[in-house]
Design an enzyme around this catalytic site. Structure first.
Site, PDB file in Angstrom:
ATOM      1  N   LYS A   1      10.136  -7.943  57.607  1.00 15.43           N
ATOM      2  CA  LYS A   1       9.559  -7.238  58.898  1.00 15.43           C
ATOM      3  C   LYS A   1       9.911  -5.625  58.999  1.00 15.43           C
ATOM      4  O   LYS A   1      10.964  -5.335  58.227  1.00 15.43           O
ATOM      5  CB  LYS A   1       9.681  -7.953  60.286  1.00 15.43           C
ATOM      6  CG  LYS A   1       9.041  -9.290  60.250  1.00 15.43           C
ATOM      7  CD  LYS A   1       8.703 -10.017  61.542  1.00 15.43           C
ATOM      8  CE  LYS A   1       7.761 -11.134  61.465  1.00 15.43           C
ATOM      9  NZ  LYS A   1       7.857 -12.059  62.673  1.00 15.43           N
TER      10      LYS A   1
ATOM     11  N   ARG B   1      11.764 -18.855  58.156  1.00 19.49           N
ATOM     12  CA  ARG B   1      10.576 -18.793  57.496  1.00 19.49           C
ATOM     13  C   ARG B   1      10.423 -17.446  56.587  1.00 19.49           C
ATOM     14  O   ARG B   1      10.611 -16.273  57.242  1.00 19.49           O
ATOM     15  CB  ARG B   1       9.483 -18.592  58.760  1.00 19.49           C
ATOM     16  CG  ARG B   1       8.017 -18.432  58.279  1.00 19.49           C
ATOM     17  CD  ARG B   1       7.191 -18.407  59.344  1.00 19.49           C
ATOM     18  NE  ARG B   1       5.601 -18.581  59.200  1.00 19.49           N
ATOM     19  CZ  ARG B   1       5.040 -17.304  58.957  1.00 19.49           C
ATOM     20  NH1 ARG B   1       5.669 -16.180  59.065  1.00 19.49           N
ATOM     21  NH2 ARG B   1       3.840 -17.424  58.593  1.00 19.49           N
TER      22      ARG B   1
END
Length: 330
Positions: free
Chosen positions: A269, A304
């Site tokens: 991210k 994840r």
């Protein structure tokens, strides 16, 4: 209201945290408007400790007495990291083969990156069903906000629903999941993907997200979803600034108080790129692994990630070099 956050310690001889690989002997006590206080577990009422002491039941055949990996498989043209790379079924299957170390693969047909526009359910279904059917025999999750997509994916073999809206986008999602007695991951997000990064604000991001997830768990249970079928995700990057993300990651152990397994989705991210000087998402594996190991050290059960093989290797090395009480992780 008082919120408790367990503090694992390598030398602790206290109780096991959520039946996992860590022990804790102290808790951080959070209260709105007050400084955080540290207290030994011996000063905390047994009823208040119960969520931290209760082992988490397996979900979709995955045990939570060790860290687990959810591999990301986006079959979209526009996901932030790998959009367009795996939207062909053959490419998606090849990528799945490269993620053999994953406990479960999360198949997504709609990008929920910041600024992404939604797609019709029919389009989403057309993207994911050929991949789900081609991967028969693998443990699969479906990453969707739509009940009709979840239903189609489960009919094709998916065993878990990963809803980034925590069932707020589609009013039929709760009933669909309850009718199937399926597991669901409820993720916190502030706003929709189109608008969520437009000046997100919180009074106290850690406690606000916790309270929001309490409400979504209650809504799921009211709709007939069994609590032992629920995971939660604090939603890193979904309506959060970089400082919000870091606050959540530093205090992520607080979410053990919800009494359900925790999934963390921080892979590649933007804040990792900013802090790690990695403008390209594909270059953020090192930062992703660092975040993963820091979360494992707080007992976070599922991770994840895009880089499954590398994260699995990192977890294996952390395990054998004593990063936790190895006697608890069989």
């Amino acid at each position: 209201m008082r919120y408790l956050r367990p503090l694992p310690h390598p030398a602790a001889d206290g109780p096991r945290l959520a039946g996992g690989w860590l022990r804790f002997d102290r808790v951080a006590v959070h209260e709105r408007g007050h400084p955080v206080r540290i207290r030994p577990v011996t000063e905390i009422a047994e009823a208040d400790l119960e969520p931290f002491l209760t082992p988490r039941a397996p979900i979709a055949g995955i045990d939570f007495d060790r860290p687990s990996i959810m591999g990301i498989l986006n079959v979209t043209p526009d996901s932030f990291s790998d959009g367009g790379r795996f939207d062909d079924t053959a490419a998606a299957v090849a990528q799945a083969e490269a993620m053999q170390a994953a406990d479960i693969l999360d198949i997504g047909g709609e990008s929920t990156r910041p600024g992404a526009a939604g797609v019709e359910a029919e389009t989403e279904i057309a993207r994911i069903l050929p991949v789900i059917m081609a991967l028969a025999g693998r443990r699969l999750s479906v990453d969707t906000r739509k009940a009709s997509v979840a239903r189609a994916a489960m009919d094709a073999g998916a065993v878990l629903v990963n809803d980034v809206s925590a069932m707020t986008f589609d009013g039929d999602m709760a009933a669909t999941v309850a009718a199937a007695d399926a597991p669901i991951c409820l993720m916190h997000a502030q706003g929709s993907p189109e608008t969520m990064q437009a000046d997100p604000r919180y009074d106290d991001v850690l406690l606000d997200v916790y309270d929001a997830l309490v409400a979504r768990i209650a809504a799921a249970e009211a709709a007939g979803v069994r609590r032992n079928r629920i995971l939660i995700d604090p939603g890193i990057g979904f309506g959060k600034t970089m400082e919000h993300n870091l606050t959540l990651l530093r205090g992520i152990g607080l979410f053990h108080g919800l009494g359900v397994p925790i999934l963390l989705g921080a892979s590649r991210k933007g804040f990792i790129g900013t802090l790690g000087d990695a403008p390209r998402a594909a270059d953020r594996m090192g930062g992703t692994l660092a975040i993963t190991l820091a979360a494992v050290a707080q007992g976070i059960q599922m991770h994840r990630v895009h880089d499954v093989a590398q994260v699995a290797q990192g977890l294996a090395l952390w395990r054998v070099t004593g990063g936790y009480d190895g006697a608890l992780w069989n």
